[in-house]
Design a protein around this motif. Structure first.
Motif, PDB file in Angstrom:
ATOM      1  N   GLU A 295      28.927  35.986  36.707  1.00 21.66           N
ATOM      2  CA  GLU A 295      30.046  36.981  37.245  1.00 21.66           C
ATOM      3  C   GLU A 295      29.905  38.737  36.906  1.00 21.66           C
ATOM      4  N   GLN A 296      29.819  38.703  35.223  1.00 20.06           N
ATOM      5  CA  GLN A 296      29.607  39.981  34.989  1.00 20.06           C
ATOM      6  C   GLN A 296      28.790  40.787  35.182  1.00 20.06           C
ATOM      7  N   PHE A 314      27.050  48.457  45.967  1.00 15.93           N
ATOM      8  CA  PHE A 314      26.779  47.301  46.250  1.00 15.93           C
ATOM      9  C   PHE A 314      28.795  46.996  46.253  1.00 15.93           C
ATOM     10  N   PHE A 315      28.871  46.200  47.184  1.00 14.74           N
ATOM     11  CA  PHE A 315      31.041  45.505  47.453  1.00 14.74           C
ATOM     12  C   PHE A 315      29.912  44.361  46.236  1.00 14.74           C
ATOM     13  N   PHE A 316      30.986  43.851  46.010  1.00 12.48           N
ATOM     14  CA  PHE A 316      31.066  42.655  44.811  1.00 12.48           C
ATOM     15  C   PHE A 316      32.891  42.308  45.263  1.00 12.48           C
ATOM     16  N   VAL A 317      32.948  40.724  45.231  1.00  9.53           N
ATOM     17  CA  VAL A 317      34.037  40.165  45.981  1.00  9.53           C
ATOM     18  C   VAL A 317      34.017  38.911  45.208  1.00  9.53           C
ATOM     19  N   ARG A 318      35.273  38.637  44.932  1.00 13.09           N
ATOM     20  CA  ARG A 318      35.644  36.889  44.452  1.00 13.09           C
ATOM     21  C   ARG A 318      36.829  36.478  44.951  1.00 13.09           C
ATOM     22  N   VAL A 319      36.306  35.251  45.739  1.00 16.32           N
ATOM     23  CA  VAL A 319      37.608  34.578  46.040  1.00 16.32           C
ATOM     24  C   VAL A 319      37.319  33.121  45.476  1.00 16.32           C
ATOM     25  N   ASP A 320      39.001  32.813  46.036  1.00 14.22           N
ATOM     26  CA  ASP A 320      38.694  31.546  45.796  1.00 14.22           C
ATOM     27  C   ASP A 320      38.975  30.428  46.742  1.00 14.22           C
ATOM     28  N   GLN A 321      39.360  28.920  46.034  1.00 16.39           N
ATOM     29  CA  GLN A 321      39.028  27.791  47.675  1.00 16.39           C
ATOM     30  C   GLN A 321      39.800  28.601  49.129  1.00 16.39           C
ATOM     31  N   ALA A 322      40.770  28.862  48.464  1.00 18.71           N
ATOM     32  CA  ALA A 322      41.698  29.552  49.629  1.00 18.71           C
ATOM     33  C   ALA A 322      41.578  30.602  50.623  1.00 18.71           C
ATOM     34  N   GLY A 323      40.149  31.462  49.506  1.00 11.37           N
ATOM     35  CA  GLY A 323      39.935  31.836  50.753  1.00 11.37           C
ATOM     36  C   GLY A 323      40.566  33.305  50.088  1.00 11.37           C
ATOM     37  N   GLN A 324      40.894  33.014  49.232  1.00  9.17           N
ATOM     38  CA  GLN A 324      42.187  34.335  48.289  1.00  9.17           C
ATOM     39  C   GLN A 324      41.249  35.786  47.911  1.00  9.17           C
ATOM     40  N   ILE A 325      41.511  36.668  47.817  1.00 12.84           N
ATOM     41  CA  ILE A 325      40.519  37.829  46.544  1.00 12.84           C
ATOM     42  C   ILE A 325      40.850  37.787  46.221  1.00 12.84           C
ATOM     43  N   THR A 326      40.585  37.633  44.609  1.00 10.76           N
ATOM     44  CA  THR A 326      40.899  37.039  43.367  1.00 10.76           C
ATOM     45  C   THR A 326      40.142  38.934  42.686  1.00 10.76           C
ATOM     46  N   LYS A 327      39.374  39.336  43.334  1.00 13.89           N
ATOM     47  CA  LYS A 327      38.812  40.981  42.799  1.00 13.89           C
ATOM     48  C   LYS A 327      37.482  40.877  43.859  1.00 13.89           C
ATOM     49  N   ARG A 328      38.234  42.397  44.093  1.00 17.27           N
ATOM     50  CA  ARG A 328      36.987  43.049  45.248  1.00 17.27           C
ATOM     51  C   ARG A 328      37.099  44.588  45.104  1.00 17.27           C
ATOM     52  N   HIS A 329      35.482  45.080  45.177  1.00 14.88           N
ATOM     53  CA  HIS A 329      35.226  46.202  45.382  1.00 14.88           C
ATOM     54  C   HIS A 329      33.922  46.596  46.291  1.00 14.88           C
ATOM     55  N   SER A 330      33.879  47.627  46.009  1.00 16.63           N
ATOM     56  CA  SER A 330      33.125  48.186  47.124  1.00 16.63           C
ATOM     57  C   SER A 330      32.932  50.214  47.212  1.00 16.63           C
ATOM     58  N   ALA A 331      31.452  49.694  46.838  1.00 16.28           N
ATOM     59  CA  ALA A 331      31.071  51.032  46.986  1.00 16.28           C
ATOM     60  C   ALA A 331      30.734  51.303  48.041  1.00 16.28           C
ATOM     61  N   THR A 332      30.243  50.440  49.022  1.00 20.20           N
ATOM     62  CA  THR A 332      29.824  50.803  50.044  1.00 20.20           C
ATOM     63  C   THR A 332      31.388  51.088  50.993  1.00 20.20           C
ATOM     64  N   ARG A 333      30.534  51.676  52.845  1.00 17.82           N
ATOM     65  CA  ARG A 333      31.976  51.462  53.927  1.00 17.82           C
ATOM     66  C   ARG A 333      32.388  49.824  53.875  1.00 17.82           C
ATOM     67  N   LEU A 334      31.644  48.739  53.533  1.00 15.60           N
ATOM     68  CA  LEU A 334      32.860  47.586  53.713  1.00 15.60           C
ATOM     69  C   LEU A 334      33.465  47.842  53.113  1.00 15.60           C
ATOM     70  N   GLN A 335      34.468  46.980  54.039  1.00 14.00           N
ATOM     71  CA  GLN A 335      36.401  47.080  52.808  1.00 14.00           C
ATOM     72  C   GLN A 335      36.757  45.731  53.154  1.00 14.00           C
ATOM     73  N   PHE A 336      37.614  45.475  52.508  1.00 21.89           N
ATOM     74  CA  PHE A 336      38.488  43.912  52.071  1.00 21.89           C
ATOM     75  C   PHE A 336      39.532  43.738  52.560  1.00 21.89           C
ATOM     76  N   ALA A 337      39.978  42.569  52.981  1.00 23.32           N
ATOM     77  CA  ALA A 337      41.557  42.451  54.047  1.00 23.32           C
ATOM     78  C   ALA A 337      42.485  42.357  52.280  1.00 23.32           C
ATOM     79  N   ARG A 338      43.267  43.403  52.258  1.00 25.20           N
ATOM     80  CA  ARG A 338      44.158  43.944  51.364  1.00 25.20           C
ATOM     81  C   ARG A 338      45.639  42.618  51.109  1.00 25.20           C
ATOM     82  N   PHE A 339      45.667  41.719  52.209  1.00 22.92           N
ATOM     83  CA  PHE A 339      46.710  40.764  51.991  1.00 22.92           C
ATOM     84  C   PHE A 339      45.659  39.528  53.252  1.00 22.92           C
ATOM     85  N   GLY A 340      45.825  38.572  52.665  1.00 17.65           N
ATOM     86  CA  GLY A 340      45.569  37.182  53.077  1.00 17.65           C
ATOM     87  C   GLY A 340      43.920  37.207  53.108  1.00 17.65           C
ATOM     88  N   GLY A 341      43.595  36.026  53.589  1.00 13.25           N
ATOM     89  CA  GLY A 341      41.870  35.928  53.697  1.00 13.25           C
ATOM     90  C   GLY A 341      41.225  36.760  53.446  1.00 13.25           C
TER      91      GLY A 341
END
Length: 459
Positions: A295-296, A314-341
């Motif tokens: 992970e590091q 790269f983009f990097f993301v960490r999720v829990d079993q409920a699909g919630q994003i606990t870490k997120r970063h994107s140096a690409t055009r891909l963005q992540f949901a700010r709320f929800g899974g």
């Protein structure tokens, strides 16, 4: 196909302000007229090729910073905020792009206001009495700090360079170097059997680590404490510039900056970037070489955004079993949901079912951009019988054009069919998605009680 014109007035104005030049002096250095510069800064004219070259020649400016990275983040975040059911009218994409390009401060103010609204609504829904005596709404400290790193591209130059300098000072043997560093400051480092990762007693000058933690975790925790002890002035200066709205946000950000220092010292920028290229971004080999966890390593790969020496975006993301994003970063055009899974079609969710394996996916987002995605579970044991296991999965990815530089893409047909993924159902434009949870905001619904497909409505 004609090249897309580059309108980046806000970024150009930011560059001039950062250098400390007036419009007149800046125009003279670029070899253009003052009215021409004024038109470009106000997005009335695109930035010409000659100006781009002059920026690089005169100021050593990394012209890739003129790209639409920040604009795309703002557009994505505003689309998601405007998908809130409380806002009934759809806002055209053209308006969002104009706002992001011409009034980024206004866009961020809107996002702050929406975040405050959501925070208040969630508290009311749960009958939380913590609204405060005055009843005023403030942004969630956690979200405020997350946005700080998000809009810094998760790269803090001063902290990164300080960590690189520290790593050079203590030598290649990190464990021995840390032992000497603590001893020189009369700090005793001990370990004990306890679930807490780290405790520093300033009065007794004793740093205590947990025997339940891995060697990589204990190295990271020592470096985190080094940042708090030896880099306090640097951290404070960075926090002062960020101007957080609450003491809680500032305290959370201090922890985030200390974590950033720890990761950057464990994996110094230039050495890590070179090793990443040499190993073709093999996470396991990099983890062994730098004494870090998977992970590091994945997180560090997403921070290689130093001007003039960038790594693969790269983009990097960490999720829990409920699909919630606990870490997120994107140096690409891909963005992540700010709320929800996150999108359920993304392979990161399948990683929990295949522990210890890397999963590969060729994915395409609704904007037509194609990505190579890598996912793996990184669940960690509590270190003793009966202690809970922390279950997470990480995803790392890049645009498919960079995939030949990634060892995990070997053997894949990079022109094959790409799986459609999205960001959030409320802003996803895909019509025929079998995993859709809620209808998209910007599409009219057709509901026929006598005709039923996979969903109870058609778009």
């Amino acid at each position: 196909m004609a090249a897309r014109k580059l309108y980046a007035g806000a970024k150009l104005r930011e560059v001039r302000t950062r250098i400390g030049l007036t419009q007149t002096d800046f125009a003279a250095r670029l070899g253009i007229s003052l009215p021409y510069l004024n038109q470009m800064e106000n997005n009335n004219r695109p930035i010409s090729t000659s100006v781009v070259l002059a920026l690089a020649r005169e100021f050593g400016f990394d012209v890739t910073e003129l790209g639409a990275g920040d604009d795309e983040r703002l557009v994505s975040d505003m689309r998601e905020a405007l998908a809130d059911p409380v806002i009934s009218d759809a806002v055209p994409m053209a308006d969002l792009r104009l706002t992001a390009a011409n009034a980024p401060a206004l866009a961020r103010a809107f996002l702050t206001l929406h975040r405050a609204y959501r925070d208040g609504a969630e508290r009311l829904a749960s009958l939380d009495a913590a609204l405060g005596v005055s009843g005023t709404l403030t942004p969630s400290p956690w979200e405020e700090v997350r946005d700080f790193f998000h809009y810094c591209d998760n790269y803090i130059d001063s902290v990164d360079r300080a960590a690189e300098t520290f790593a050079a000072q203590i030598g290649r043997d990190l464990d021995a170097g840390l032992a000497r560093w603590w001893a020189d400051r009369n700090v005793v480092v001990t370990q004990y059997e306890a679930p807490r990762l780290r405790h520093f007693d300033r009065g007794a000058r004793r740093l205590t680590l947990s025997t339940r933690s891995s060697a990589a975790t204990n190295r990271f925790q020592q470096l985190h404490q080094v940042a708090l002890n030896a880099q306090a002035k640097l951290l404070d200066a960075t926090l002062d510039l960020a101007r957080f709205s609450s003491d809680d946000a500032r305290a959370i950000a201090r922890t985030g900056l200390a974590n950033y220092f720890a990761g950057a010292a464990l994996m110094p920028y230039e050495a890590f970037r070179a090793a990443a290229e040499d190993t073709r971004h093999d996470l396991e080999r990099l983890a062994r070489q730098f004494g870090a966890s998977l992970e590091q390593v994945a997180h560090r790969l997403s921070t290689l955004q130093r001007t003039g020496a960038k790594g693969v975006p790269f983009f990097f993301v960490r999720v829990d079993q409920a699909g919630q994003i606990t870490k997120r970063h994107s140096a690409t055009r891909l963005q992540f949901a700010r709320f929800g899974g996150a999108c359920p079609l993304w392979n990161v969710h399948a990683a929990f079912a295949t522990p210890g394996r890397f999963l590969r996916q060729m994915a395409e987002t609704p904007d037509g951009v194609r990505y190579f995605c890598l996912a793996r579970d990184v669940s960690t044991s509590g270190g003793a019988f009966g202690t809970p296991t922390r279950r997470h999965a990480i995803a790392l990815g890049c645009e498919v054009r960079h995939a030949p530089r990634i060892t995990y893409a070997d053997g894949l047909d990079l022109s094959a069919t790409f799986e459609p993924i999205g960001i959030s159902c409320r802003i996803c434009e895909r019509v025929a998605c079998h995993q859709r949870a809620v209808p998209p905001l910007e599409r009219p619904l057709k509901i026929d009680p006598d005709d039923r497909g996979l969903l109870p409505y058609d778009l």
